[in-house]
Scaffold this active site. Structure first.
Site, PDB file in Angstrom:
ATOM      1  N   SER A 294      -2.016  20.299 -28.405  1.00 21.32           N
ATOM      2  CA  SER A 294      -1.401  19.471 -29.442  1.00 21.32           C
ATOM      3  C   SER A 294      -1.838  19.863 -30.856  1.00 21.32           C
ATOM      4  O   SER A 294      -1.138  19.580 -31.817  1.00 21.32           O
ATOM      5  CB  SER A 294      -1.710  17.997 -29.184  1.00 21.32           C
ATOM      6  OG  SER A 294      -3.096  17.803 -29.011  1.00 21.32           O
TER       7      SER A 294
ATOM      8  N   ASP B  87      -8.999   9.304 -34.861  1.00 20.99           N
ATOM      9  CA  ASP B  87      -8.645  10.643 -34.389  1.00 20.99           C
ATOM     10  C   ASP B  87      -9.187  11.663 -35.394  1.00 20.99           C
ATOM     11  O   ASP B  87      -8.648  11.816 -36.491  1.00 20.99           O
ATOM     12  CB  ASP B  87      -7.115  10.751 -34.267  1.00 20.99           C
ATOM     13  CG  ASP B  87      -6.637  12.163 -33.896  1.00 20.99           C
ATOM     14  OD1 ASP B  87      -7.475  13.089 -33.815  1.00 20.99           O
ATOM     15  OD2 ASP B  87      -5.413  12.334 -33.698  1.00 20.99           O
TER      16      ASP B  87
ATOM     17  N   HIS C 274      -6.930  15.951 -34.484  1.00 19.42           N
ATOM     18  CA  HIS C 274      -5.660  16.456 -35.033  1.00 19.42           C
ATOM     19  C   HIS C 274      -5.717  16.451 -36.559  1.00 19.42           C
ATOM     20  O   HIS C 274      -6.720  16.040 -37.138  1.00 19.42           O
ATOM     21  CB  HIS C 274      -4.504  15.586 -34.519  1.00 19.42           C
ATOM     22  CG  HIS C 274      -4.376  15.634 -33.022  1.00 19.42           C
ATOM     23  ND1 HIS C 274      -4.903  14.663 -32.199  1.00 19.42           N
ATOM     24  CD2 HIS C 274      -3.819  16.552 -32.207  1.00 19.42           C
ATOM     25  CE1 HIS C 274      -4.655  14.983 -30.927  1.00 19.42           C
ATOM     26  NE2 HIS C 274      -4.009  16.129 -30.907  1.00 19.42           N
TER      27      HIS C 274
END
Ligand code: NAG
Ligand code: NAG
Ligand code: NAG
Ligand code: NAG
Ligand code: NAG
Ligand code: NAG
Length: 418
Positions: free
Chosen positions: A146, A387, A390
């Site tokens: 990702s 997070d 990312h």
């Protein structure tokens, strides 16, 4: 801080943000009008009413060349609110909510206004028209997890914002691929989900979890047959390996599942991949890149001693030398070693150090979990929910693509591949 603690924290954070739900899909076809004027010679073609049916040689000016001996990965971040961001979060319809941090509620957008300045030279300005001209009748494919999907999305937003409205573009999901097409150029920019590169039980595009990992260290054909038709390939694989220091793996016999040290398994997987590159890639017609690990910012004590947070509420890059423990040096060494022994020339996109500085660039609590934005309760608990893996877009991956573009342009000029 003990290694044990690091592994444990890594584990929680990885589980938190790598668990996907379905429904993160966009199938979009757009003729968006938020386009900037292209700066290349193609502008002339367009304003005179012609369609982009004939190839135009790309003019690479002297100031677009990377000076000989310049290491573009060594440099610093310069505040630049004039030229950056290179596109607007709102003007790119292809962004998924994992990365649209401002739309998700982040109140500072400082992280969008930084330019990477190499110490020894300047990077050429990204020109999306030149990129699609280089990709005329070609396929560029991003392969990985990702984080790599973020780089792919950054690239299609960069291209989208450079194309005039008349140029037709579309994004389609063909799991485990996503395909962005620019019709007039017959150019494709694609993404292929393969978090370990080799085969694993996590290869389904949406139904996968990092908590159950089983990799097949000597199997790659299921994926690689889908890669073989691409003209330019860029690979990446890191974070899924790092959930725990050991991983269940098969090598040879399918009923021989064993627990491997991640470093051992990673080396075997990379060797399987390298054998494929050497046996199936034609260096005359295909070009291969490998992106090094994308850093995480999970422990604030690493850049701010005696604190106990993570990337949450960080608004500025780290200054000065910095390398976090999240970027595993053993893994980096294996990458260097395996790539160094390939017969086919490949280009390393060594984005680790430049991204290490960017503790401010992650979604933090303005990301998602299992395909949904965080709830108010989750947002009030950044320690468990931020997070820090990312990246927000526009943001750091745009710089990876600027460098990638500069290297492609260099190659084009040198008449090597594209
Ligand atoms: C850009 O930054 C400069 C100096 O920091 C500031 O004076 C200017 O107002 C900023 N421009 C925008 C558009 O934010
Ligand atoms: C369009 O591009 C594909 C590769 O992406 C190529 O195989 C095909 O020949 C191209 N079509 C034309 C008409 O050139
Ligand atoms: C996801 O995969 C698991 C195991 O492969 C399977 O049991 C489950 O039914 C799948 N879920 C969906 C929604 O497809
Ligand atoms: C796995 O790693 C541990 C700790 O680094 C080491 O002691 C052990 O010998 C390794 N095992 C194998 C099979 O490489
Ligand atoms: C990437 O750059 C770092 C320095 O920033 C270096 O230590 C490492 O060996 C490089 N990795 C590869 C694969 O070249
Ligand atoms: C690989 O790259 C090096 C340096 O750019 C060059 O000298 C060499 O000829 C290339 N090898 C092949 C097989 O293309």
């Amino acid at each position: 801080m003990t290694t044990r603690r690091i592994h444990l924290l890594f584990r929680l954070s990885v589980v938190a943000v790598l668990t996907l739900g379905a429904g993160r899909v966009i199938v979009d076809s757009s003729r968006n009008s938020h386009s900037m004027w292209p700066s290349s010679s193609m502008l002339l073609e367009w304003t005179t009413g012609r369609r982009y049916t004939t190839a135009v040689p790309i003019d690479v000016s002297v100031d677009e060349e990377i000076e000989e001996g310049c290491n573009v990965f060594q440099g610093s971040w310069i505040r630049d609110n004039e030229s950056f961001p290179l596109y607007g979060e709102e003007s790119c319809p292809f962004l998924v909510k994992q990365t649209t941090c401002v739309r998700n509620g982040r109140s500072d957008s400082f992280y969008q206004n930084w330019r990477w300045q190499p110490d020894a030279c300047d990077l050429p300005r990204f020109d999306g028209m030149k990129l699609v001209e280089m990709l005329r009748n070609k396929r560029l494919m991003f392969v990985g997890d990702s984080v790599q999907r973020g780089m792919f999305e950054s690239m299609i937003c960069l291209v989208h914002s450079a194309l005039p409205p008349v140029v037709r573009r579309s994004l389609h999901r063909i799991p485990p691929r996503k395909v962005f097409r620019v019709e007039e150029f017959n150019a494709s920019i694609e993404y292929y989900w393969a978090p370990f590169l080799i085969e694993s039980i996590s290869d389904h595009a949406t139904n996968h979890t990092v908590m159950k990992r089983l990799v097949k260290l000597d199997s790659i054909a299921k994926h690689s047959k889908e890669w073989e038709g691409a003209d330019v390939l860029i690979f990446e694989s890191y974070i899924w390996w790092m959930y725990k220091p050991t991983i269940n793996a098969m090598y040879g016999s399918l009923d021989n599942v064993q627990e491997y040290n991640v470093t051992t398994a990673y080396r075997l997987a990379m060797e399987t991949w390298a054998n494929w590159v050497d046996s199936r890639i034609n260096p005359e017609t295909q070009k291969i890149f490998f992106a090094t690990m994308s850093p995480t910012h999970l422990w604030s004590w690493e850049w701010k001693p005696r604190t106990d947070g993570n990337c949450f509420s960080e608004t500025h890059p780290i200054e000065g030398p910095y390398w976090g423990t999240g970027s595993n040096l053993d893994i980096m060494g294996i990458v260097e070693d395996v790539l160094g022994r390939l017969k086919v020339n490949i280009t390393v996109l060594n984005i680790t150090q430049l991204s290490e500085y960017r503790k401010d660039g992650h979604p933090s609590i303005f990301g998602e979990r299992k395909g949904k934005l965080l709830t108010k309760e989750q947002r009030s608990d950044p320690k468990n929910y931020a997070d820090c893996i990312h990246w927000c877009l526009p943001g750091v991956p745009d710089t990876w693509n600027e460098i990638f573009y500069a290297l492609l342009l260099q190659d084009y000029r040198d008449q090597s591949i594209i």
